[in-house]
Design a protein around this motif. Structure first.
Motif, short mmCIF file in Angstrom:
data_model
loop_
_atom_site.label_atom_id
_atom_site.label_comp_id
_atom_site.label_asym_id
_atom_site.label_seq_id
_atom_site.Cartn_x
_atom_site.Cartn_y
_atom_site.Cartn_z
N MET A 1 -47.89 -18.97 -24.26
CA MET A 1 -48.93 -19.70 -23.54
C MET A 1 -49.66 -20.69 -24.45
O MET A 1 -50.78 -21.07 -24.19
CB MET A 1 -49.94 -18.71 -22.95
N HIS A 4 -53.56 -20.58 -25.96
CA HIS A 4 -54.33 -19.56 -25.27
C HIS A 4 -53.73 -18.17 -25.40
O HIS A 4 -54.18 -17.24 -24.77
CB HIS A 4 -54.49 -19.92 -23.79
N VAL A 8 -54.80 -14.10 -23.63
CA VAL A 8 -54.08 -13.87 -22.38
C VAL A 8 -53.14 -12.69 -22.55
O VAL A 8 -52.32 -12.67 -23.47
CB VAL A 8 -53.30 -15.14 -21.95
N THR A 10 -50.42 -9.96 -20.29
CA THR A 10 -49.64 -9.82 -19.06
C THR A 10 -49.50 -8.34 -18.73
O THR A 10 -49.18 -7.53 -19.60
CB THR A 10 -48.25 -10.45 -19.21
N THR A 189 -54.24 -13.87 -11.42
CA THR A 189 -54.95 -13.95 -12.69
C THR A 189 -56.28 -13.23 -12.54
O THR A 189 -56.91 -13.27 -11.47
CB THR A 189 -55.20 -15.40 -13.12
N LEU A 198 -58.28 -12.99 -20.48
CA LEU A 198 -57.61 -13.39 -19.25
C LEU A 198 -56.35 -12.55 -19.11
O LEU A 198 -55.64 -12.31 -20.10
CB LEU A 198 -57.22 -14.87 -19.31
N VAL A 200 -52.77 -11.98 -16.81
CA VAL A 200 -51.80 -12.37 -15.80
C VAL A 200 -51.17 -11.09 -15.26
O VAL A 200 -50.54 -10.34 -16.01
CB VAL A 200 -50.72 -13.30 -16.37
N GLN A 434 -49.26 -21.34 -16.53
CA GLN A 434 -50.21 -22.12 -17.32
C GLN A 434 -51.20 -22.87 -16.42
O GLN A 434 -52.37 -23.03 -16.77
CB GLN A 434 -49.48 -23.12 -18.20
N TYR A 436 -52.55 -21.78 -13.64
CA TYR A 436 -53.61 -20.85 -13.26
C TYR A 436 -54.50 -20.50 -14.46
O TYR A 436 -55.72 -20.36 -14.32
CB TYR A 436 -53.00 -19.57 -12.67
N ILE A 437 -53.90 -20.39 -15.62
CA ILE A 437 -54.70 -20.13 -16.83
C ILE A 437 -55.62 -21.32 -17.12
O ILE A 437 -56.81 -21.15 -17.42
CB ILE A 437 -53.78 -19.84 -18.03
N ASP A 438 -55.07 -22.51 -17.01
CA ASP A 438 -55.88 -23.71 -17.28
C ASP A 438 -57.04 -23.81 -16.30
O ASP A 438 -58.16 -24.19 -16.67
CB ASP A 438 -55.01 -24.96 -17.22
N LEU A 441 -59.70 -21.52 -17.44
CA LEU A 441 -60.36 -21.98 -18.66
C LEU A 441 -61.25 -23.19 -18.40
O LEU A 441 -62.27 -23.38 -19.08
CB LEU A 441 -59.32 -22.30 -19.73
#
Length: 579
Positions: A1, A4, A8, A10, A189, A198, A200, A434, A436-438, A441
């Motif tokens: 990732m 990040h 993060v 999983t 997420t 975070l 996933v 990525q 959804y992570i972005d 963030l």
């Protein structure tokens, strides 16, 4: 990732259950019993969050029923009180599967309140044709941050079953988004806000059980976690929602007792003007809410926007058991209200003091649209409990809250687990993940510069002013303009932050996520309230005071089109009973 990776993680499961109240617990139990690897994530701690803890009586047809009562009568009462907007197939399932669910809870250790002769204690609640409301109790109550004895009893036995199965539970984890991959929900997420991670979640099936969204109002009776997280995440993912315009209200922040007297600012006892002749016995709470709200709306309230209630007669008459009065008196003296999450109520002595009061928001009856198997319109996504809409219509009589959680929680668990057996492990594209992570963030960065606490306050103030018990088009449009301006303003703000990701402030981040969800739910409520030009159930329009069965015996369906809200009208199928 990329950059990040350090924050993060999983986590995988066959079935991901989002929520730790009655629906989430019952879903997790059933999915586990169907052979699934189950994971629950709870916004808060298991046993200390959700709305099931606040449950009162339970309505059901069972061994306690009087002659003449039937499943059909119970279903008709439920549908009639909701203005016949409820899904009749799901209402039928609810009343017919309630006895089995109650027996199951008894087998797991719950008790029922009894009369001195050992028979089940039954009460006759408003808008029920027959007395059919029973009360749960527990011999050894667990430790909970809030709740009433019946709701605590339900959660005690469900949590015991969760622990007996060693089902995985992650506390203090908040849903951010549902992950959609190839048109299928493949997980979510989440924010582990105690550890700053975070996460996933990869899952073959995901069940939403996140409760209502009544926290869009200041004055409410629901848990602090109920900020519309499930409804908003489902909407962003493309799920259809239903009945989002409607909220049920409670007539008085102080509660009320038999023989209570309501006055307006002129000293008038106004209830008879609205056809309410006594509070000694079952009272239609929608009619009482309307009466109190109408007096305030028409300028006959106090300078604080309230009416006056006198409950002192309850202690003089001796018609209410002292055990109940003692508990009420303790709540009033300490907190000024029987509702656990109501802040700012003035403590008072109900034996001697006359106090001001007004309605408070209870639960929203709309939410994620499902079929009778708790499936949404997106493969892989299920929903149960108060996050779902469609069962009740626009109101519910007392006693159905508890059973909707266990009846449909059980169904969601069963069908999601069976579906998961036929699905291979979800394959998530790194670029999709990525995205959804972005998004998460970006909210974290904004929380360093945007005052989301103030924004949450503004949402609540706007909704209480513009979408309260009795509505009209002009005020609703003002509210919608204000909510949309908030959406635009915070959306336009830069997401750059001077902080490294490791030191994001978790409280701010959580509030930023909640505000996004509250804004979406508020926009839907206001949009749908403008659309529905009638009054029905608990939904009141001052400019359209009558029910319009010719044009509005239909549900409003909320769809995401081009990132915005599109409304469709769905005529109700009167499959089993009607007018």
């Amino acid at each position: 990732m990329g950059m990040h990776e350090n924050i993060v993680d999983t986590v995988k499961a066959d079935v991901l259950v989002v929520g730790g109240g009655g629906a989430g617990c019952r879903a997790a139990i059933e999915a586990y019993d169907h052979g699934a690897d189950v994971l629950m994530i709870v916004k808060g701690r298991l046993g200390h969050s959700g709305c099931t803890l606040n449950v009162g009586t339970t309505a059901g047809v069972g061994r306690w029923s009087v002659s003449g009562d039937s499943f059909f009568s119970a279903m008709r009462d439920l549908l009639a009180h909701g203005g016949y907007l409820g899904n009749q197939e799901m209402s039928k399932i609810l009343v017919e599967e309630t006895p089995e669910s109650i027996t199951e809870l008894e087998n797991w250790g719950i008790d029922l309140e009894e009369n001195q002769d050992g028979s089940v204690k039954v009460t006759h609640a408003a808008k029920h044709e027959y007395p059919r409301n029973i009360t749960f109790k527990t011999a050894i109550p667990g430790q909970h941050d809030y709740g009433y004895p019946p709701g605590i009893a339900i959660m005690d036995v469900l949590i015991s079953q969760i622990r007996n199965r060693n089902i995985r539970v992650m506390d203090d984890v908040m849903l951010i988004d549902l992950i959609k991959s190839g048109g299928v929900i493949a997980g979510a997420t989440g924010l582990d806000y105690l550890n700053g991670r975070l996460i996933v979640f990869k899952a073959k099936s995901t069940i939403l059980a996140t409760g209502s969204f009544s926290q869009v109002f200041f004055t409410n009776s629901v848990s602090i976690q109920e900020t519309g997280d499930g409804q908003a995440a489902a909407f962003r993912a493309g799920a259809d929602l239903i009945d989002m315009e409607n909220t049920q209200f409670i007539p008085s922040v102080t509660g009320y007792l038999p023989n209570s007297v309501f006055f307006n600012v002129n000293g008038d006892k106004f209830l008879e003007r609205y056809g309410i002749t006594t509070l000694d016995g079952p009272v239609d709470k929608e009619a009482l809410c309307y009466a109190v709200a109408k007096e305030i709306r028409e300028g006959r309230g106090t300078k604080n926007g309230k009416v006056v209630i006198d409950m002192t007669a309850a202690w003089r008459d001796g018609n209410i058991p002292s055990s109940i009065l003692d508990r009420i008196e303790k709540n009033m003296r300490e907190r000024g209200t029987p509702f656990p999450f109501l802040d700012g109520a003035k403590p008072f002595d109900p034996r001697t003091e006359i106090i001001e009061t007004k309605p408070l928001a209870h639960t929203t009856t709309g939410g994620v649209l499902t079929n009778s198997q708790c499936e949404t319109n997106i493969p892989g996504l299920y929903s149960a409990g108060s996050v779902s809409g469609g069962v009740y219509g626009h109101a519910r009589p007392e006693g159905y809250t508890s059973m909707i959680t266990v009846v449909f929680g059980k169904r969601a668990g069963a069908f999601s687990a069976e579906s998961a057996k036929d699905i291979g492990e979800p394959i998530l594209d790194d670029n999709e993940v990525q995205f959804y992570i972005d998004r998460a963030l970006v909210l974290a960065r904004k929380s360093g510069s945007v005052n989301f606490v103030d924004l949450k306050h503004r949402i609540k103030e706007t909704m209480e002013r513009c979408a309260w018990v009795i509505k009209d088009e002009a005020t609703l449009r003002i509210g919608l303009e204000e909510i949309r301006k908030m959406i635009k303003d915070q959306g336009d703000l830069a997401s750059d932050s001077p902080y490294e990701s490791e030191i994001f402030e978790m409280d701010r981040w959580v509030t930023a996520i909640e505000v996004q969800n509250m804004l979406i739910c508020s926009e839907m409520m206001l949009t749908g309230s403008i659309e529905r030009k009638e009054s029905r159930g608990a939904f009141f329009r001052d400019d359209y005071p009558e029910a319009d069965n010719d044009n509005w015996r239909k549900n409003i369906i909320y769809k995401q089109v081009g990132g915005g809200i599109a409304l469709e009208h769905n005529p109700v199928e009167l499959r089993y009973c009607g007018f």
